[in-house]
Design an enzyme around this catalytic site. Structure first.
Site, mmCIF file in Angstrom:
data_model
loop_
_atom_site.group_PDB
_atom_site.id
_atom_site.type_symbol
_atom_site.label_atom_id
_atom_site.label_comp_id
_atom_site.label_asym_id
_atom_site.label_seq_id
_atom_site.Cartn_x
_atom_site.Cartn_y
_atom_site.Cartn_z
ATOM 1 N N LYS A 52 41.978 21.751 39.399
ATOM 2 C CA LYS A 52 42.083 23.125 39.032
ATOM 3 C C LYS A 52 41.782 24.058 41.031
ATOM 4 O O LYS A 52 43.017 24.793 41.353
ATOM 5 C CB LYS A 52 41.254 23.955 38.359
ATOM 6 C CG LYS A 52 42.068 23.896 36.966
ATOM 7 C CD LYS A 52 41.069 23.648 35.892
ATOM 8 C CE LYS A 52 41.699 22.980 34.060
ATOM 9 N NZ LYS A 52 41.065 23.317 33.526
ATOM 10 N N GLN A 96 36.069 26.749 31.454
ATOM 11 C CA GLN A 96 36.153 24.909 31.098
ATOM 12 C C GLN A 96 35.124 24.438 29.825
ATOM 13 O O GLN A 96 33.774 24.605 29.588
ATOM 14 C CB GLN A 96 35.598 24.139 32.177
ATOM 15 C CG GLN A 96 35.974 22.770 32.162
ATOM 16 C CD GLN A 96 37.727 22.209 32.381
ATOM 17 O OE1 GLN A 96 38.355 23.468 32.853
ATOM 18 N NE2 GLN A 96 38.004 21.758 31.208
ATOM 19 N N ASP A 119 43.631 31.044 30.287
ATOM 20 C CA ASP A 119 44.131 29.420 29.930
ATOM 21 C C ASP A 119 44.909 30.205 28.014
ATOM 22 O O ASP A 119 45.493 29.079 27.610
ATOM 23 C CB ASP A 119 42.974 29.454 28.835
ATOM 24 C CG ASP A 119 42.660 28.168 29.740
ATOM 25 O OD1 ASP A 119 43.097 27.271 30.434
ATOM 26 O OD2 ASP A 119 41.144 27.508 29.581
#
Ligand code: NAP
Length: 306
Positions: A52, A96, A119
């Site tokens: 990422k 995460q 997200d």
């Protein structure tokens, strides 16, 4: 031969389209910024986060990784997220997953400001999705829709079957397909006669985390098959069975000690479908591309240019 829905190609297209938008934001003195919070030392998470950050770097998006120890408490992590919420240079916050067992993941996800929830996991954004209101969409489901649209796979009026009902894949992809006017069925581990339900699908999305479970008998001839599964086979006999003694796959296993396979049988899908996503190289590359897209869109909202 079926059409291979090439996720790497679509990812590259999406990223090329994002580049001028990032440059325009940078020219305004407001480059997009993404903060990634990676708790503890989970090797798989470390690889995801590295990819990422690399994608941000390639696009000119400012990125920062925050790496608290695995012993962190829920309160301490909420304080970190709160600090990022308040920073004007950070447009996107990604925590995460998975988090260590002592951390209350739901409270952490609730702590991310919805506008920075790139997200798309915050209940506000899940609600926006259900209501068809603007807001960041979960990246993997959004990537699947991009793939279908860019390959001009018809969705409206089609029967879509989604196998898997997780908050991060199954439910949001079903909702996105519904908004595109598909008639959608969501299946799960208690669905009766799953193969018969799957055979009704013009578009079949497999997101269970069960290696090669969707065999030919689940696939209607000519269906479009989207394989979200990412499973690592680490037993040679499994590789030999699933890939029917493929010399190439066995050589790859012998070299690396494992082979990736999706939730769809990799050989049956070639025989039965009219279009499918390979594993690797199908859905996977789009997840990060859509994360970048969500971050850029968040920065544009902050800069007042969208
Ligand atoms: P998850 O949270 O474990 O959910 C799995 C879902 O599949 C559940 O709804 C479960 O049903 C259902 N399921 C499990 N076994 C089943 C069976 N035998 N028959 C029918 N349904 C079954 O998984 P997830 O996070 O959604 O991920 C799914 C897969 O996608 C995994 O392989 C994951 O690694 C992969 N993934 C890939 C990406 C990417 O970027 N490529 C991103 C996210 C996830 P119940 O609800 O009844 O338990």
């Amino acid at each position: 031969m079926p059409l291979i829905l090439d996720g790497n190609r679509v990812r590259d297209d999406i990223q090329s389209e994002l580049k001028p938008r990032v440059e325009a934001l940078a020219a305004l003195g407001a480059p997009p910024g993404l903060a990634v919070v990676l708790v503890g030392n989970n090797p798989a998470s470390e690889i995801y986060v590295r990819n990422k950050i690399k994608a941000c770097h390639n696009l000119g998006i400012y990125s920062e990784s925050i790496t608290p120890p695995g012993s962190i408490s829920t309160e301490e992590l909420i304080a970190i997220v709160g600090g990022l919420n308040a920073r004007p240079d950070i447009d996107g916050i990604l925590v995460q997953l998975p988090l260590p067992p002592q951390v209350d993941s739901k409270r952490i996800l609730l702590g991310v400001a919805p506008a920075k929830d790139v997200d798309g996991f915050h209940p506000c954004n899940m609600g926006n999705l259900v209501a068809g209101l603007p807001g960041p969409r979960a990246c993997t489901p959004a990537g699947i829709l991009e793939l279908l649209k860019r390959y001009r796979i018809p969705i409206a009026g089609k029967r879509a079957v989604v196998v898997g009902r997780s908050d991060i894949v199954g439910k949001p992809v079903a909702m996105l397909l519904l908004h595109e006017h598909a008639t959608v069925t969501i299946c799960h581990s208690k669905t009766a006669d799953l193969s018969a339900v799957c055979r009704e699908a013009d578009i079949l999305v497999a997101a269970m985390g069960r290696p090669a479970m969707i065999t030919g008998e689940y696939i209607r001839p000519g269906a479009t098959v989207i394989d979200v599964g990412t499973n690592r086979l680490d037993k040679r006999e499994d590789v030999a069975r699933i890939f029917r003694n493929s010399v190439e796959k066995l050589a790859s296993y012998d070299k690396r000690g494992s082979v990736l396979v999706g939730d769809v049988h990799p050989l049956d899908v070639v025989e039965k479908s009219s279009a499918y996503t390979p594993v690797p190289g199908g859905v996977g590359p789009l997840t990060i591309a859509m994360l970048m897209a969500n971050t850029v869109a968040s920065a544009e909202r902050r800069a007042g240019i969208c």
